[in-house]
Design a protein around this motif. Structure first.
Motif, PDB file in Angstrom:
ATOM      1  N   ASN A 159     -56.628 -24.154 -37.957  1.00  0.00           N
ATOM      2  CA  ASN A 159     -57.665 -24.735 -37.106  1.00  0.00           C
ATOM      3  C   ASN A 159     -58.173 -26.053 -37.662  1.00  0.00           C
ATOM      4  OD1 ASN A 159     -57.721 -22.698 -35.135  1.00  0.00           O
ATOM      5  ND2 ASN A 159     -58.879 -21.375 -36.521  1.00  0.00           N
ATOM      6  N   GLN A 212     -51.093 -28.809 -35.397  1.00  0.00           N
ATOM      7  CA  GLN A 212     -52.116 -28.040 -36.100  1.00  0.00           C
ATOM      8  C   GLN A 212     -51.502 -26.741 -36.616  1.00  0.00           C
ATOM      9  OE1 GLN A 212     -55.317 -26.325 -33.650  1.00  0.00           O
ATOM     10  NE2 GLN A 212     -56.764 -27.430 -34.967  1.00  0.00           N
ATOM     11  N   GLU A 272     -45.883 -21.482 -30.388  1.00  0.00           N
ATOM     12  CA  GLU A 272     -46.029 -22.760 -29.706  1.00  0.00           C
ATOM     13  C   GLU A 272     -46.761 -23.743 -30.620  1.00  0.00           C
ATOM     14  OE1 GLU A 272     -44.983 -23.843 -26.628  1.00  0.00           O
ATOM     15  OE2 GLU A 272     -43.836 -21.966 -26.584  1.00  0.00           O
ATOM     16  N   ASN A 273     -46.279 -24.970 -30.655  1.00  0.00           N
ATOM     17  CA  ASN A 273     -46.970 -25.997 -31.420  1.00  0.00           C
ATOM     18  C   ASN A 273     -48.239 -26.412 -30.682  1.00  0.00           C
ATOM     19  OD1 ASN A 273     -45.025 -26.114 -33.401  1.00  0.00           O
ATOM     20  ND2 ASN A 273     -43.931 -27.813 -32.482  1.00  0.00           N
ATOM     21  N   LYS A 274     -49.346 -26.445 -31.405  1.00  0.00           N
ATOM     22  CA  LYS A 274     -50.585 -26.929 -30.826  1.00  0.00           C
ATOM     23  C   LYS A 274     -50.808 -28.343 -31.367  1.00  0.00           C
ATOM     24  CE  LYS A 274     -55.427 -26.011 -30.077  1.00  0.00           C
ATOM     25  NZ  LYS A 274     -56.587 -25.177 -30.386  1.00  0.00           N
TER      26      LYS A 274
END
Length: 192
Positions: free
Chosen positions: A179, A176, A161-163
């Protein structure tokens, strides 16, 4: 297509060239090489019409275009990856399920084989100015005899999943990778 300076009788190849020219702008030697690599991969991997494929091109110049226009493998749909290693090489594989291994093929122009086709070899090694027409006519004579290939096993990556986060420096959103709290643009404005 009858105005092409090539003696091509194959209607499928003529149709493919007819699609490439408006997309690429003209029939360059590199685009024709990409087309030959595509057709070789289709034959060796038994790729059927309309079947989804994934391609990694090791050059950003010309070779990727036939894969985009003929197969719909684009950067936007993740069907095309470009690793600009400056090589006339591609890796092609059929679609697979995340986590499984699929058979792929890596196709390269083989410098030892191009020697048999001096005009093309001169173009390939950039030793003199050779027209696209002359180089392509030499490729047609070679009938695929300038390529080498080998099969490889490729792991189909799991989708993550794209954050999406907000850059602490510019306030714009970005995907992201790890981090990081600053986008790539702010961390290195020279990247363009």
């Amino acid at each position: 297509m009858n105005d092409l300076p090539f003696d091509i009788k194959d209607p499928v190849l003529l149709d493919q060239i007819g699609k490439i020219i408006p997309f690429h702008g003209y029939l360059s030697t590199g685009a024709f090489i990409g087309l030959e690599m595509l057709n070789l991969a289709k034959k060796l991997l038994d790729i059927k019409e309309g079947e989804r494929i994934y391609v990694t091109c090791e050059s950003k110049n010309c070779i990727p275009d036939p894969f985009q226009i003929i197969c719909g493998s684009t950067i936007g749909n993740n069907g095309l990856n470009i690793l600009d290693h400056g090589k006339m090489a591609v890796t092609v594989n059929k679609a697979g399920n995340p986590g499984e291994t699929v058979k792929g093929i890596r196709i390269v122009i083989d410098p030892e084989k191009t020697i048999k086709y001096p005009l093309f070899n001169t173009w390939f090694m950039n030793e003199a100015k050779i027209s696209h027409e002359a180089a392509i006519n030499e490729l047609l004579k070679a009938d695929g005899g300038v390529y080498s290939w080998y099969f490889i096993d490729l792991h189909v990556p799991l989708k993550s999943e794209n954050k999406i986060v907000i850059c602490s420096a510019c306030g714009e959103s970005f995907v992201q990778d790890e981090n990081e709290i600053i986008c790539k643009w702010c961390s290195d404005p020279e990247i363009l």
